[in-house]
Motif scaffolding. Structure first.
Motif, PDB file in Angstrom:
ATOM      1  N   VAL A 122       0.840  -1.199   0.000  1.00 34.45           N
ATOM      2  CA  VAL A 122       0.000   0.000   0.000  1.00 34.45           C
ATOM      3  C   VAL A 122       0.875   1.249   0.000  1.00 34.45           C
ATOM      4  CG1 VAL A 122      -1.616   1.357   1.382  1.00 34.45           C
ATOM      5  CG2 VAL A 122      -2.014  -1.084   1.059  1.00 34.45           C
ATOM      6  N   THR A 123       1.932   1.238   0.807  1.00 42.99           N
ATOM      7  CA  THR A 123       2.864   2.367   0.837  1.00 42.99           C
ATOM      8  C   THR A 123       3.550   2.534  -0.508  1.00 42.99           C
ATOM      9  OG1 THR A 123       3.269   1.921   3.192  1.00 42.99           O
ATOM     10  CG2 THR A 123       4.824   3.372   2.061  1.00 42.99           C
ATOM     11  N   ARG A 124       3.880   1.427  -1.131  1.00 44.25           N
ATOM     12  CA  ARG A 124       4.503   1.480  -2.462  1.00 44.25           C
ATOM     13  C   ARG A 124       3.558   2.140  -3.457  1.00 44.25           C
ATOM     14  NH1 ARG A 124       7.748  -2.840  -5.730  1.00 44.25           N
ATOM     15  NH2 ARG A 124       7.264  -2.301  -7.880  1.00 44.25           N
ATOM     16  N   MET A 125       2.290   1.740  -3.469  1.00 42.53           N
ATOM     17  CA  MET A 125       1.315   2.317  -4.393  1.00 42.53           C
ATOM     18  C   MET A 125       1.119   3.811  -4.119  1.00 42.53           C
ATOM     19  SD  MET A 125       0.483  -0.102  -6.424  1.00 42.53           S
ATOM     20  CE  MET A 125       0.347  -1.886  -6.596  1.00 42.53           C
ATOM     21  N   TYR A 126       1.086   4.159  -2.834  1.00 42.14           N
ATOM     22  CA  TYR A 126       0.937   5.569  -2.460  1.00 42.14           C
ATOM     23  C   TYR A 126       2.140   6.379  -2.945  1.00 42.14           C
ATOM     24  CZ  TYR A 126       0.738   9.744   0.440  1.00 42.14           C
ATOM     25  OH  TYR A 126       0.725  11.042   0.889  1.00 42.14           O
ATOM     26  N   SER A 127       3.321   5.773  -2.852  1.00 43.63           N
ATOM     27  CA  SER A 127       4.529   6.448  -3.327  1.00 43.63           C
ATOM     28  C   SER A 127       4.443   6.706  -4.826  1.00 43.63           C
ATOM     29  CB  SER A 127       5.755   5.592  -2.997  1.00 43.63           C
ATOM     30  OG  SER A 127       6.928   6.123  -3.581  1.00 43.63           O
ATOM     31  N   ARG A 128       3.983   5.714  -5.572  1.00 42.26           N
ATOM     32  CA  ARG A 128       3.868   5.890  -7.022  1.00 42.26           C
ATOM     33  C   ARG A 128       2.872   7.005  -7.369  1.00 42.26           C
ATOM     34  NH1 ARG A 128       8.439   3.752  -8.629  1.00 42.26           N
ATOM     35  NH2 ARG A 128       8.538   1.472  -8.527  1.00 42.26           N
ATOM     36  N   MET A 129       1.722   6.976  -6.725  1.00 43.58           N
ATOM     37  CA  MET A 129       0.698   7.975  -7.022  1.00 43.58           C
ATOM     38  C   MET A 129       1.137   9.365  -6.595  1.00 43.58           C
ATOM     39  SD  MET A 129      -1.680   6.432  -8.606  1.00 43.58           S
ATOM     40  CE  MET A 129      -2.854   7.785  -8.584  1.00 43.58           C
ATOM     41  N   THR A 130       1.834   9.439  -5.491  1.00 44.44           N
ATOM     42  CA  THR A 130       2.256  10.744  -4.973  1.00 44.44           C
ATOM     43  C   THR A 130       3.369  11.354  -5.804  1.00 44.44           C
ATOM     44  OG1 THR A 130       1.652  10.070  -2.729  1.00 44.44           O
ATOM     45  CG2 THR A 130       3.138  11.955  -2.949  1.00 44.44           C
ATOM     46  N   GLY A 133       2.427  10.077 -10.015  1.00 46.63           N
ATOM     47  CA  GLY A 133       1.057  10.340 -10.430  1.00 46.63           C
ATOM     48  C   GLY A 133       0.366   9.151 -11.069  1.00 46.63           C
ATOM     49  N   LEU A 134       1.031   7.996 -11.142  1.00 45.76           N
ATOM     50  CA  LEU A 134       0.422   6.803 -11.722  1.00 45.76           C
ATOM     51  C   LEU A 134       1.142   5.572 -11.198  1.00 45.76           C
ATOM     52  CD1 LEU A 134       1.592   6.251 -15.396  1.00 45.76           C
ATOM     53  CD2 LEU A 134       2.766   7.751 -13.792  1.00 45.76           C
ATOM     54  N   VAL A 135       0.434   4.451 -11.259  1.00 46.36           N
ATOM     55  CA  VAL A 135       1.001   3.169 -10.849  1.00 46.36           C
ATOM     56  C   VAL A 135       1.518   2.470 -12.091  1.00 46.36           C
ATOM     57  CG1 VAL A 135       0.526   0.947  -9.759  1.00 46.36           C
ATOM     58  CG2 VAL A 135      -0.581   3.018  -8.895  1.00 46.36           C
ATOM     59  N   ARG A 136       2.743   2.040 -12.033  1.00 46.47           N
ATOM     60  CA  ARG A 136       3.375   1.445 -13.199  1.00 46.47           C
ATOM     61  C   ARG A 136       2.963  -0.027 -13.362  1.00 46.47           C
ATOM     62  NH1 ARG A 136       4.762   5.123 -16.412  1.00 46.47           N
ATOM     63  NH2 ARG A 136       6.245   3.688 -17.390  1.00 46.47           N
ATOM     64  N   ILE A 411      11.792   8.181 -11.328  1.00 44.12           N
ATOM     65  CA  ILE A 411      10.837   9.268 -11.092  1.00 44.12           C
ATOM     66  C   ILE A 411      10.895  10.281 -12.224  1.00 44.12           C
ATOM     67  CG2 ILE A 411      10.307  11.221  -9.591  1.00 44.12           C
ATOM     68  CD1 ILE A 411      11.346   9.498  -7.264  1.00 44.12           C
ATOM     69  N   ALA A 412      12.108  10.618 -12.649  1.00 47.19           N
ATOM     70  CA  ALA A 412      12.257  11.585 -13.731  1.00 47.19           C
ATOM     71  C   ALA A 412      11.644  11.065 -15.020  1.00 47.19           C
ATOM     72  CB  ALA A 412      13.743  11.899 -13.935  1.00 47.19           C
ATOM     73  N   ARG A 413      11.865   9.799 -15.315  1.00 50.08           N
ATOM     74  CA  ARG A 413      11.308   9.221 -16.527  1.00 50.08           C
ATOM     75  C   ARG A 413       9.783   9.217 -16.463  1.00 50.08           C
ATOM     76  NH1 ARG A 413      13.895   6.274 -20.015  1.00 50.08           N
ATOM     77  NH2 ARG A 413      15.535   5.696 -18.540  1.00 50.08           N
ATOM     78  N   GLU A 414       9.242   8.847 -15.307  1.00 49.14           N
ATOM     79  CA  GLU A 414       7.789   8.832 -15.149  1.00 49.14           C
ATOM     80  C   GLU A 414       7.212  10.239 -15.249  1.00 49.14           C
ATOM     81  OE1 GLU A 414       7.495   6.922 -11.423  1.00 49.14           O
ATOM     82  OE2 GLU A 414       7.458   4.880 -12.250  1.00 49.14           O
ATOM     83  N   HIS A 415       7.940  11.223 -14.699  1.00 47.18           N
ATOM     84  CA  HIS A 415       7.492  12.599 -14.776  1.00 47.18           C
ATOM     85  C   HIS A 415       7.427  13.063 -16.229  1.00 47.18           C
ATOM     86  CE1 HIS A 415       6.677  16.478 -12.930  1.00 47.18           C
ATOM     87  NE2 HIS A 415       7.552  17.045 -13.748  1.00 47.18           N
ATOM     88  N   LEU A 416       8.441  12.693 -17.009  1.00 41.10           N
ATOM     89  CA  LEU A 416       8.463  13.045 -18.427  1.00 41.10           C
ATOM     90  C   LEU A 416       7.292  12.402 -19.157  1.00 41.10           C
ATOM     91  CD1 LEU A 416       9.706  14.075 -21.072  1.00 41.10           C
ATOM     92  CD2 LEU A 416      11.214  12.081 -21.047  1.00 41.10           C
ATOM     93  N   GLU A 417       7.059  11.103 -18.900  1.00 40.05           N
ATOM     94  CA  GLU A 417       5.981  10.395 -19.583  1.00 40.05           C
ATOM     95  C   GLU A 417       4.623  10.984 -19.220  1.00 40.05           C
ATOM     96  OE1 GLU A 417       6.525   6.379 -18.489  1.00 40.05           O
ATOM     97  OE2 GLU A 417       8.277   6.060 -19.784  1.00 40.05           O
TER      98      GLU A 417
END
Length: 424
Positions: A122-130, A133-136, A411-417
């Motif tokens: 759950v913490t992992r999912m929250y980290s992704r969303m926070t 902004g999306l779950v990979r 994180i940077a790659r996800e931010h770009l996408e």
């Protein structure tokens, strides 16, 4: 006579006699093996002339089975004299074997580890969303692995408290034995499937970590080994014998049946490959981390963050050792509950370790001082000065990735996408 004075060979002989007798007594499948062995032993004692006319019909009437089954068992043992001698020995020895039961530790350990792993995911999912902004995709794959581990643990908890609560076959019925074999087969299929999901999640994460070709080729090769090992395990367990389910009714004594797969060698071989792929998965990103332009302290922290997965390797090795001891060790070492504990521990530890990088990224974002780092928000906000995704720095290049930790790179790659997907 004490149970410790009974040799492994004698114990195995008793188990064989009990199972054969349980199979023979087709009309008494809910009666314990020790009681059925006592019945057949008393019959042979009262009817010593096993060459007498109608002898097989008497046994068939006693066991509630067919003449065909009687003839099949007689052919298997050679003659009734041999079977009579061993059934007498088993009947006299079983009382000294006692009534060993499964350990009651599994259920509390399973509950604690399930709750802990659930909190971590759950913490992992929250980290992704926070942060992203999306779950990979690899997060969902790991979640699938958690669900399958949960199901495997529930199955083990049920079977250990019912059909296999007593470890000795003399304390079980023929239906208990069949339920135990069915459960063992399903667990042998669920386990490698769960391992594939957990390891695939990590390998997908590594694959997206960098465009560095050696890293990507290493993840692909390791992934191929993981899948191949799982398929080999599943097919070998499913088709180890012909007929496929030898413990089902006539198949148990089928003279045409054959089991070509040595299950002990299968467990050792696939377990060893499993340990090797565990080690490979946890060392794959280390060369890339060492290539990044990081301080020595940051490199050590990153390696430690990814390297805690060695704990899962240790749990896997302990599990393989316990399986080996169950095959060739004492009765105390054949406790299936202990093997199940280490199986669940291995799977849950792998999921917890796989989630540590995303949890560390969350800590860097929300409470960087806990790790002695600069606020992650400040690092991310520098990209807000770009008005269009085309103006972003090239995060897919090795040069840009070399300047960040593994967590920040992702994180940077996800931010770009995310920015690219939302462009106008």
């Amino acid at each position: 006579m004490a149970a410790t004075e009974i040799s492994i060979d004698d114990r195995n002989l008793i188990i064989e006699v009990v199972l054969d007798t349980q199979w023979l007594f087709e009309g008494f499948q809910r009666t314990k093996g020790s009681e059925l062995v006592g019945r057949i032993a008393r019959f042979f004692q009262s009817n010593p002339n096993w060459n007498a006319t109608g002898y097989n019909q008497k046994i068939a009437q006693l066991a509630g089975t067919s003449i065909d089954n009687i003839n099949l068992l007689e052919m298997y043992w050679g003659n009734w004299g041999q079977y009579s001698k061993y059934s007498k020995f088993a009947n006299e020895t079983i009382p000294y074997l006692g009534h060993p039961t499964q350990s009651q530790v599994f259920i509390p350990v399973y509950i604690v580890l399930s709750l802990l792993t659930f909190a971590v995911i759950v913490t992992r999912m929250y980290s992704r969303m926070t942060i992203a902004g999306l779950v990979r995709s690899y997060d969902w794959v790991l979640l699938g692995g958690f669900v399958m581990t949960l199901a495997l643990g529930m199955q083990n908890a049920i079977i250990l408290s019912t059909s296999t609560y007593y470890r000795g076959v003399w304390d079980k019925t023929w239906l208990d034995f069949q339920a135990e074999q069915d459960s063992s087969l399903s667990a042998s299929i669920l386990y490698p499937l769960t391992v594939v999901l957990i390891k695939s999640s990590l390998l997908l994460f590594y694959y997206n970590l960098s465009v560095w070709n050696p890293l990507r080729w290493a993840t692909v090769a390791t992934g191929f080994c993981v899948v191949a090992n799982a398929l080999a395990t599943i097919f070998a367990w499913c088709f180890q014998c012909n007929p496929a389910l030898p413990w089902k009714h006539q198949n148990y004594m089928d003279p045409e049946g054959v089991c070509l797969v040595d299950t002990w060698k299968l467990e050792v071989a696939t377990g060893s490959v499993n340990i090797i792929t565990d080690i490979l998965i946890w060392i794959i990103p280390i060369p890339m981390i060492w290539k990044m332009q990081l301080s020595l302290r940051e490199r050590i922290i990153s390696i430690f963050t990814l390297g805690v997965g060695a704990l899962a390797c240790i749990a896997c090795a302990i599990r393989v050792r316990l399986i080996n001891m169950a095959w060739y060790g004492s009765s105390d070492e054949s406790n299936a509950s202990i093997i199940c504990i280490w199986t669940i521990t291995e799977l849950y530890l792998a999921q917890i370790c796989a989630s540590i990088p995303s949890i560390r990224a969350l800590v860097l974002s929300k409470a960087p001082r806990l790790l002695g780092s600069e606020s992650a928000d400040r690092k991310e906000n520098i990209y807000d000065k770009y008005n269009h995704y085309d103006q972003f720095p090239d995060f897919t290049s090795q040069t840009s990735l070399d300047k960040s930790s593994p967590e920040v790179s992702v994180i940077a790659r996800e931010h770009l996408e995310k920015r690219a997907d939302n462009r106008v």
